[in-house]
Write a protein that holds these residues in place. Structure first.
Motif, PDB file in Angstrom:
ATOM      1  N   THR A   1       0.780  -1.397   0.003  1.00 33.41           N
ATOM      2  CA  THR A   1      -0.021   0.116   0.117  1.00 33.41           C
ATOM      3  C   THR A   1       0.845   1.095   0.122  1.00 33.41           C
ATOM      4  O   THR A   1       0.639   2.185  -0.676  1.00 33.41           O
ATOM      5  CB  THR A   1      -1.087   0.037   1.289  1.00 33.41           C
ATOM      6  N   ARG A   2       2.068   1.239   0.773  1.00 33.80           N
ATOM      7  CA  ARG A   2       2.681   2.462   0.915  1.00 33.80           C
ATOM      8  C   ARG A   2       3.519   2.638  -0.695  1.00 33.80           C
ATOM      9  O   ARG A   2       3.486   3.950  -0.954  1.00 33.80           O
ATOM     10  CB  ARG A   2       3.890   2.054   2.046  1.00 33.80           C
TER      11      ARG A   2
ATOM     12  N   ARG B   1       2.529   1.482  -3.297  1.00 31.87           N
ATOM     13  CA  ARG B   1       1.548   1.983  -4.170  1.00 31.87           C
ATOM     14  C   ARG B   1       0.949   3.491  -4.359  1.00 31.87           C
ATOM     15  O   ARG B   1       0.939   4.262  -5.199  1.00 31.87           O
ATOM     16  CB  ARG B   1       0.089   1.263  -4.128  1.00 31.87           C
ATOM     17  N   HIS B   2       1.311   3.921  -3.078  1.00 27.21           N
ATOM     18  CA  HIS B   2       0.813   5.526  -2.717  1.00 27.21           C
ATOM     19  C   HIS B   2       1.937   6.246  -3.152  1.00 27.21           C
ATOM     20  O   HIS B   2       1.779   7.366  -3.615  1.00 27.21           O
ATOM     21  CB  HIS B   2       0.633   5.563  -1.224  1.00 27.21           C
TER      22      HIS B   2
ATOM     23  N   ILE C   1     -14.534   9.329  -5.691  1.00 22.57           N
ATOM     24  CA  ILE C   1     -15.198   9.266  -4.488  1.00 22.57           C
ATOM     25  C   ILE C   1     -16.382  10.165  -4.516  1.00 22.57           C
ATOM     26  O   ILE C   1     -16.264  11.240  -4.712  1.00 22.57           O
ATOM     27  CB  ILE C   1     -14.231   9.521  -3.412  1.00 22.57           C
TER      28      ILE C   1
ATOM     29  N   LEU D   1     -17.155  13.619  -2.599  1.00 24.15           N
ATOM     30  CA  LEU D   1     -16.139  14.326  -2.482  1.00 24.15           C
ATOM     31  C   LEU D   1     -16.122  15.378  -4.028  1.00 24.15           C
ATOM     32  O   LEU D   1     -16.568  14.731  -5.181  1.00 24.15           O
ATOM     33  CB  LEU D   1     -14.767  14.123  -2.504  1.00 24.15           C
TER      34      LEU D   1
ATOM     35  N   GLU E   1     -11.478  18.111  -3.786  1.00 19.84           N
ATOM     36  CA  GLU E   1     -11.281  17.227  -2.827  1.00 19.84           C
ATOM     37  C   GLU E   1     -10.889  15.557  -3.427  1.00 19.84           C
ATOM     38  O   GLU E   1      -9.779  15.022  -2.934  1.00 19.84           O
ATOM     39  CB  GLU E   1     -12.431  17.200  -1.865  1.00 19.84           C
TER      40      GLU E   1
ATOM     41  N   GLU F   1      -7.262  15.970  -4.155  1.00 20.32           N
ATOM     42  CA  GLU F   1      -6.125  16.252  -3.160  1.00 20.32           C
ATOM     43  C   GLU F   1      -6.186  15.001  -2.405  1.00 20.32           C
ATOM     44  O   GLU F   1      -5.218  14.841  -1.355  1.00 20.32           O
ATOM     45  CB  GLU F   1      -6.493  17.567  -2.165  1.00 20.32           C
ATOM     46  N   PHE F   2      -7.178  13.906  -2.449  1.00 21.87           N
ATOM     47  CA  PHE F   2      -7.450  12.918  -1.541  1.00 21.87           C
ATOM     48  C   PHE F   2      -6.003  11.922  -1.396  1.00 21.87           C
ATOM     49  O   PHE F   2      -5.557  11.913  -0.013  1.00 21.87           O
ATOM     50  CB  PHE F   2      -8.676  12.149  -1.980  1.00 21.87           C
ATOM     51  N   PRO F   3      -5.447  11.623  -2.431  1.00 21.02           N
ATOM     52  CA  PRO F   3      -4.167  10.935  -2.166  1.00 21.02           C
ATOM     53  C   PRO F   3      -3.029  11.595  -1.351  1.00 21.02           C
ATOM     54  O   PRO F   3      -2.299  10.979  -0.643  1.00 21.02           O
ATOM     55  CB  PRO F   3      -3.535  10.584  -3.733  1.00 21.02           C
TER      56      PRO F   3
ATOM     57  N   LEU G   1      -3.796  13.256   1.169  1.00 20.79           N
ATOM     58  CA  LEU G   1      -4.043  13.083   2.669  1.00 20.79           C
ATOM     59  C   LEU G   1      -3.552  11.645   3.008  1.00 20.79           C
ATOM     60  O   LEU G   1      -3.804  11.724   4.571  1.00 20.79           O
ATOM     61  CB  LEU G   1      -5.384  13.183   2.986  1.00 20.79           C
ATOM     62  N   LEU G   2      -3.330  10.693   2.238  1.00 22.29           N
ATOM     63  CA  LEU G   2      -2.724   9.438   2.768  1.00 22.29           C
ATOM     64  C   LEU G   2      -1.436   9.402   3.032  1.00 22.29           C
ATOM     65  O   LEU G   2      -0.681  10.228   2.785  1.00 22.29           O
ATOM     66  CB  LEU G   2      -3.346   8.383   1.798  1.00 22.29           C
ATOM     67  N   GLY G   3      -0.985   8.554   3.544  1.00 18.54           N
ATOM     68  CA  GLY G   3       0.542   8.330   4.035  1.00 18.54           C
ATOM     69  C   GLY G   3       0.947   9.096   5.116  1.00 18.54           C
ATOM     70  O   GLY G   3      -0.067   9.836   5.884  1.00 18.54           O
TER      71      GLY G   3
ATOM     72  N   ARG H   1      -5.848  13.421 -10.368  1.00 18.95           N
ATOM     73  CA  ARG H   1      -5.610  12.668  -9.108  1.00 18.95           C
ATOM     74  C   ARG H   1      -4.550  11.630  -9.086  1.00 18.95           C
ATOM     75  O   ARG H   1      -4.054  11.639  -8.077  1.00 18.95           O
ATOM     76  CB  ARG H   1      -6.952  11.971  -8.486  1.00 18.95           C
TER      77      ARG H   1
END
Lengths: 230, 487
Positions: free
Chosen positions: A80-81, A83-84, A97, A100, A104, A107-109, A111-113, A158
């Motif tokens: 997952t890390r 991939r991100h 999504i 959103l 939004e 910008e969603f990706p 906000l992950l990690g 995105r």
């Protein structure tokens, strides 16, 4: 410089009592900055290969190396890390999504990690991408308020927002009319040239194959053509 | 972002959210109302017993199964036997050392027959008291006619319900100034006493469903029950008195001997002829009851407002056990049965209903969330494909569940509090004796207190914390591959 290596990769699926060999021993090298089309008829194994490169599926046999990391040795968190950090996705059905809005979703990706905060620099980058995909007047709209082409543009922005090394696009033009499809392809080609991001398409759209500078053709889980164009 | 997605998902699926939320709100509202009713009833029934009959702590003989009403006694036939508190002085010393002690009073309880010769007789409970101490501790009676018993006076304060009952059953119309003959037959033989009625009264508590005790002076009840009426301390007997042992028995019934007996003394107290007859259960009234001595069944202990009884009960029992005192401290419940058991059963039924309600709520929320997970497989897969760790998916569903339960739970609390406030103003009348017992009074005015509020909030948290577990387990199984394979 190679960024992706597939070595004797096989993928088998169990379908009831029978085993389906989706990929039957593939060797493939993808260079940084490639604009590569993986083409072939349905059931040829192109989506399976794309899924393995995208770290959302693992090979039954063989080795897949992405940016120097052997994915067979990574657990779910590691996959997952990676991939991100390394991969952006553009899906055939856009997969935005629903709750959103345009901004939004883009910008969603980010906000992950670990570094999940939106800094001024990241905000500028989002603004740039929104302008680049031509959605400056649609930032507040939700996916159900956008056309197919606009949704795919959001998906492209995105996919690029984390500045990934690789963008995977699964049939990106399949749900678009021809004019919009062409425009989307041109946009991705421009980003490829400008940023050096590697784009990998799974497609049976001949227009995508024409625009690619590296074409891989599959048939019955095996590569039957691996050619580069200047 | 997680909360933003959660809230927007709830708004987007507003029909589903409202259905789940309404259920949560309704459940919490009913729980709060029920809890407030139960708590208010609990306070009412406790107050009615502690203020009127038992005090906050009741000290009994060790192993005694009977409370002040004699309930729970093992006696199968005849009146219940209530154990004498033999270590009264030692127990009292421990009571006096209690922190938070407001006052105390001893009490006897026993049954006697009200004898009306040819008109008939009836059996009734009597509280034997020392009026000076008792009414300082227990401000529990409304005098309808007459006055309270005076210290040292022999007499009866007749319960109005008993007065009514006698009037109905035997056409005996007792009033202040009449005398009443009390009979008792037990291990100590047949006893007869005649006492004047000094008051007709009723207990302030509405809870007079079963018990209709009347008050008598402790000496009278002791005589009737055949208990020790004199001081228990060692008596120093003079030479003149011991000389009587060697006297001719016939001469004991002469006038000279009676005169000699009147001079017998012990511990500075004069043993009079009258006192002797009292001991023997004669019909002559005892003018001075033994001060503080004699047999008692109970010590009723009153505590200062706000002092909790339970820790002091434990402390007292530890002290009794440590010093080998054969006494036992307990709450009002032993005396309050069967009312206390009825109330406890009501509380139990309510708690079971509350648990069922919580389980039903959890199952419904869980099912709805499972459907939501199935509908959002592609969305979850997409998030995972874009790099969302499993923790984020977990947090997202927890946020949604908690949002619904907390938001609508609070709505339920507010609605419940409004209903309780309305009930407080209107009041719930007790239409029957049973309801009066359960309500702890003639009218129930429920109040919102901390405990029901905390219980309701606890229930909200329980529902919110449990109902996401299974749906989240399902959501975590969603592979990023679903982003591609599901539309």
């Amino acid at each position: 410089m190679s960024i992706i290596n597939l070595s004797q990769v096989k993928k088998h699926y169990s379908l009831g009592k029978t085993t389906v060999e989706a990929v039957r021993g593939v060797d493939l090298t993808i260079e940084k900055g490639d604009f590569i089309s993986i083409a072939g008829p349905s059931g040829s194994g192109k989506s399976t290969i794309l899924n393995m490169i995208g770290l959302i599926d693992t090979p039954t046999e063989g080795e897949v190396t992405i940016a120097g990391e052997n994915i067979g040795k990574l657990d779910d968190t590691g996959l997952t890390r990676l991939r991100h950090e390394a991969i952006g996705f553009i899906f055939q059905s856009f997969n935005l999504i629903p709750v959103l809005n345009t901004r939004e979703n883009i910008e969603f990706p980010l906000l992950l990690g670990k570094n999940g905060k939106i800094t001024a620099e990241k905000r500028d980058w989002i603004d740039f991408l929104i302008e680049e995909v031509g959605l400056g007047d649609r930032v507040k709209n939700k996916p159900n308020e956008l056309s197919g082409g606009q949704r795919q543009r959001v998906a492209i922005a995105r996919a690029l927002v984390t500045k990934p090394m690789i963008v995977l696009a699964d049939e990106p033009t399949a749900n678009l009319d021809s004019n919009t499809g062409e425009a989307i392809l041109e946009l991705m080609k421009k980003i490829n040239k400008d940023s050096g991001t590697t784009f990998i398409f799974s497609t049976h759209d001949h227009k995508v194959v024409q625009i690619a500078d590296h074409v891989v053709r599959l048939l019955d889980g095996l590569i039957v053509e691996d050619s580069r164009r200047n | 972002m997680i909360w933003r997605i959660a809230m927007r998902n709830l708004i987007q699926h507003r029909t589903k959210t409202i259905i789940i939320g309404s259920l949560v709100a309704l459940g919490i509202m009913l729980t709060l109302i029920g809890n407030c009713l139960i708590t208010t009833m609990g306070s009412g029934i406790t107050k009615s017993f502690t203020d009127n009959f038992t005090g906050e702590i009741l000290v009994t003989a060790s192993g005694a199964k009977a409370g002040v009403f004699g309930a729970q006694s093992d006696e199968m036939f005849g009146p219940p036997v209530i154990s004498v508190l033999k270590d009264y002085d030692a127990a009292l010393a421990k009571v006096k050392a209690l922190p938070g002690l407001k006052s105390w009073t001893p009490q006897l309880s026993g049954y006697a027959v009200f004898n009306f010769e040819e008109k008939g007789s009836d059996f009734s409970l009597l509280f034997g008291i020392d009026p000076a101490d008792y009414f300082k501790s227990m401000d529990n009676v409304n005098i309808i006619s007459g006055r309270r018993l005076a210290p040292g006076e022999e007499g009866m304060m007749l319960n109005r319900k008993m007065q009514d009952s006698l009037k109905k059953s035997m056409s005996v119309n007792l009033k202040v100034g009449d005398t009443i003959q009390l009979n008792s037959f037990g291990d100590a033989g047949f006893k007869i006493r005649e006492v004047p009625i000094v008051a007709i009264f009723e207990f302030k508590a509405a809870n007079q469903r079963i018990f209709t005790p009347s008050f008598v002076d402790s000496t009278t009840l002791r005589v009737l029950l055949g208990k020790n009426v004199g001081p228990t301390e060692k008596v120093q007997v003079s030479k003149e008195a011991t000389a009587l042992i060697d006297a001719n028995p016939d001469s004991l019934f002469g006038d000279d001997t009676t005169a000699a007996a009147q001079t017998v003394s012990g511990s500075g107290k004069v043993l009079t002829e009258q006192g002797l007859k009292t001991m023997l259960g004669g019909k002559v009234a005892a003018s001075v009851p033994p001060p503080g001595g004699g047999a008692w069944n109970f010590i009723l202990v009153r505590l200062n407002p706000g002092v909790k009884a339970e820790p002091l009960i434990k402390e007292l029992n530890r002290e009794f056990e440590k010093d080998g005192i054969k006494a036992n401290a307990q709450g009002w419940q032993i005396s309050g049965s069967p009312d206390s058991y009825t109330f406890a059963a009501l509380g139990l039924i309510f708690n079971i209903a509350m648990i069922l309600l919580a389980v039903v709520s959890i199952i419904i929320i869980m099912n709805t969330l499972v459907i939501s997970v199935m509908e959002r497989t592609s969305e979850i897969g997409t998030m995972r494909a874009l790099g969302a760790q499993k923790m984020l998916v977990r947090k997202m569903f927890i946020a949604e569940t908690l949002s619904v339960t907390v938001l609508f739970g609070l709505v339920g609390i507010v609605l419940g509090a409004i209903v309780v406030a309305i009930l407080n103003v209107v009041g719930l009348p007790a239409d029957s004796d049973f309801l009066a017992v359960i309500f702890g009074g003639k009218i129930l005015k429920p109040v919102v207190s901390l405990k029901p509020l905390l219980t309701s909030m606890g229930l909200i948290l329980l529902i919110g914390s449990v109902s996401w577990i299974y749906p989240v387990a399902l959501a975590l199984k969603v592979s990023p591959l679903k982003a591609i394979t599901t539309d």
